[in-house]
Design an enzyme around this catalytic site. Structure first.
Site, PDB file in Angstrom:
ATOM      1  N   LYS A  13       0.838  -1.200   0.000  1.00 27.28           N
ATOM      2  CA  LYS A  13       0.000   0.000   0.000  1.00 27.28           C
ATOM      3  C   LYS A  13       0.878   1.258   0.000  1.00 27.28           C
ATOM      4  O   LYS A  13       2.098   1.165   0.204  1.00 27.28           O
ATOM      5  CB  LYS A  13      -0.922  -0.056   1.219  1.00 27.28           C
ATOM      6  N   TYR A  53     -12.188  -2.750  -3.567  1.00 27.86           N
ATOM      7  CA  TYR A  53     -12.765  -2.852  -2.219  1.00 27.86           C
ATOM      8  C   TYR A  53     -14.296  -2.818  -2.242  1.00 27.86           C
ATOM      9  O   TYR A  53     -14.910  -2.448  -1.244  1.00 27.86           O
ATOM     10  CB  TYR A  53     -12.212  -1.725  -1.342  1.00 27.86           C
ATOM     11  N   GLU A 130      -9.129 -10.362  -8.122  1.00 21.94           N
ATOM     12  CA  GLU A 130      -8.195  -9.242  -7.926  1.00 21.94           C
ATOM     13  C   GLU A 130      -7.073  -9.271  -8.959  1.00 21.94           C
ATOM     14  O   GLU A 130      -6.684  -8.225  -9.492  1.00 21.94           O
ATOM     15  CB  GLU A 130      -7.639  -9.287  -6.496  1.00 21.94           C
TER      16      GLU A 130
HETATM   17  P1  IDP Z   1      -7.752  -7.144   5.139  1.00 16.41           P
HETATM   18  O1  IDP Z   1      -6.944  -6.099   4.399  1.00 16.41           O
HETATM   19  O2  IDP Z   1      -6.986  -7.721   6.286  1.00 16.41           O
HETATM   20  O3  IDP Z   1      -8.348  -8.201   4.233  1.00 16.41           O
HETATM   21  P2  IDP Z   1     -10.436  -6.018   5.306  1.00 16.41           P
HETATM   22  O4  IDP Z   1     -11.407  -6.286   6.428  1.00 16.41           O
HETATM   23  O5  IDP Z   1     -10.711  -6.667   3.988  1.00 16.41           O
HETATM   24  O6  IDP Z   1      -8.973  -6.372   5.842  1.00 16.41           O
HETATM   25  O7  IDP Z   1     -10.375  -4.450   5.133  1.00 16.41           O
HETATM   26  C1  IDP Z   1      -9.741  -3.895   4.006  1.00 16.41           C
HETATM   27  C2  IDP Z   1      -8.885  -2.734   4.451  1.00 16.41           C
HETATM   28  O8  IDP Z   1      -9.733  -1.718   4.982  1.00 16.41           O
HETATM   29  C3  IDP Z   1      -7.908  -3.046   5.587  1.00 16.41           C
HETATM   30  O9  IDP Z   1      -6.710  -3.640   5.147  1.00 16.41           O
HETATM   31  C4  IDP Z   1      -7.669  -1.673   6.159  1.00 16.41           C
HETATM   32  O10 IDP Z   1      -6.766  -0.928   5.323  1.00 16.41           O
HETATM   33  C5  IDP Z   1      -9.064  -1.060   6.024  1.00 16.41           C
HETATM   34  N1  IDP Z   1      -9.854  -1.243   7.244  1.00 16.41           N
HETATM   35  C6  IDP Z   1     -10.388  -2.375   7.721  1.00 16.41           C
HETATM   36  N2  IDP Z   1     -11.065  -2.174   8.849  1.00 16.41           N
HETATM   37  C7  IDP Z   1     -10.983  -0.853   9.089  1.00 16.41           C
HETATM   38  C8  IDP Z   1     -11.474  -0.015  10.119  1.00 16.41           C
HETATM   39  O11 IDP Z   1     -12.145  -0.443  11.068  1.00 16.41           O
HETATM   40  N3  IDP Z   1     -11.171   1.305  10.019  1.00 16.41           N
HETATM   41  C9  IDP Z   1     -10.439   1.803   9.008  1.00 16.41           C
HETATM   42  N4  IDP Z   1      -9.940   1.047   8.014  1.00 16.41           N
HETATM   43  C10 IDP Z   1     -10.203  -0.271   8.059  1.00 16.41           C
END
Ligand code: IDP
Ligand code: MG
Length: 153
Positions: A13, A53, A130
């Site tokens: 990222k 996303y 993806e």
């Molecule tokens: P992952 O990247 O571990 O698969 P996901 O739940 O798919 O996690 O969430 C995608 C991305 O969204 C995360 O990597 C993080 O950058 C962001 N994210 C997830 N949960 C939160 C949150 O509660 N607040 C802010 N950003 C979040």
């Protein structure tokens, strides 16, 4: 498809790129024994990130997430190997670096969930989607790493 040809989509990222962690992340996947199939440096357009996303579109952090991911270039990659989707997620750590163990990428290099350095596909199905979203078929290199004879029995 042979089991050791499973593929996952990994992306460093913008914070990972700016903090100079691309080499460290590449090193970890290389040293594990996985094969690099594709990689580029890309300033991702917001439309691509929104699509990437899309499953999170109703979450309160969706817009902020797209802003973060477009705040600088990212390094999308495809890695190949036995159970690479699941093992890749283990190597990343938990979504929130605060919950990630030392030894994982997020556990070693991050503090906050909104700056968690790296993306990795969560299933073989999402990896396929993806990879198709970020790479053209021509960008995926089909080759057998000479190390495979020593990585696999
Ligand atoms: P992952 O990247 O571990 O698969 P996901 O739940 O798919 O996690 O969430 C995608 C991305 O969204 C995360 O990597 C993080 O950058 C962001 N994210 C997830 N949960 C939160 C949150 O509660 N607040 C802010 N950003 C979040
Ligand atoms: Mg996810």
């Amino acid at each position: 498809m042979a089991a050791n040809q499973e593929r996952t989509f990994i992306a460093v990222k913008p914070d990972g790129v700016q903090r100079g962690l691309v080499g460290e992340i590449l090193k970890r996947f290389e040293q594990k024994g996985f094969s690099l199939v594709a990689m580029k440096l890309k300033q991702a357009p917001k439309d691509l990130l929104k699509q990437h996303y899309i499953d999170h579109k109703d979450r309160p952090f969706y817009n902020g997430l797209v802003e973060y991911m477009s705040s600088g270039p990212v390094v999308p990659m495809v890695w190949e190997g036995l159970n690479v989707v699941k093992t890749g997620r283990v190597m990343l750590g938990e979504t929130n670096p605060a919950d990630s163990k030392p030894g994982t990428i997020r556990g070693d290099f991050g503090i906050q969930v909104r700056r968690n350095i790296i993306h990795g596909s969560d299933s073989v199905e999402s990896a396929k989607k993806e990879i198709a979203l970020w790479f053209t078929p021509e960008e995926l290199c089909d080759y057998k790493s000479c190390a495979n004879d020593w990585v696999y029995e």
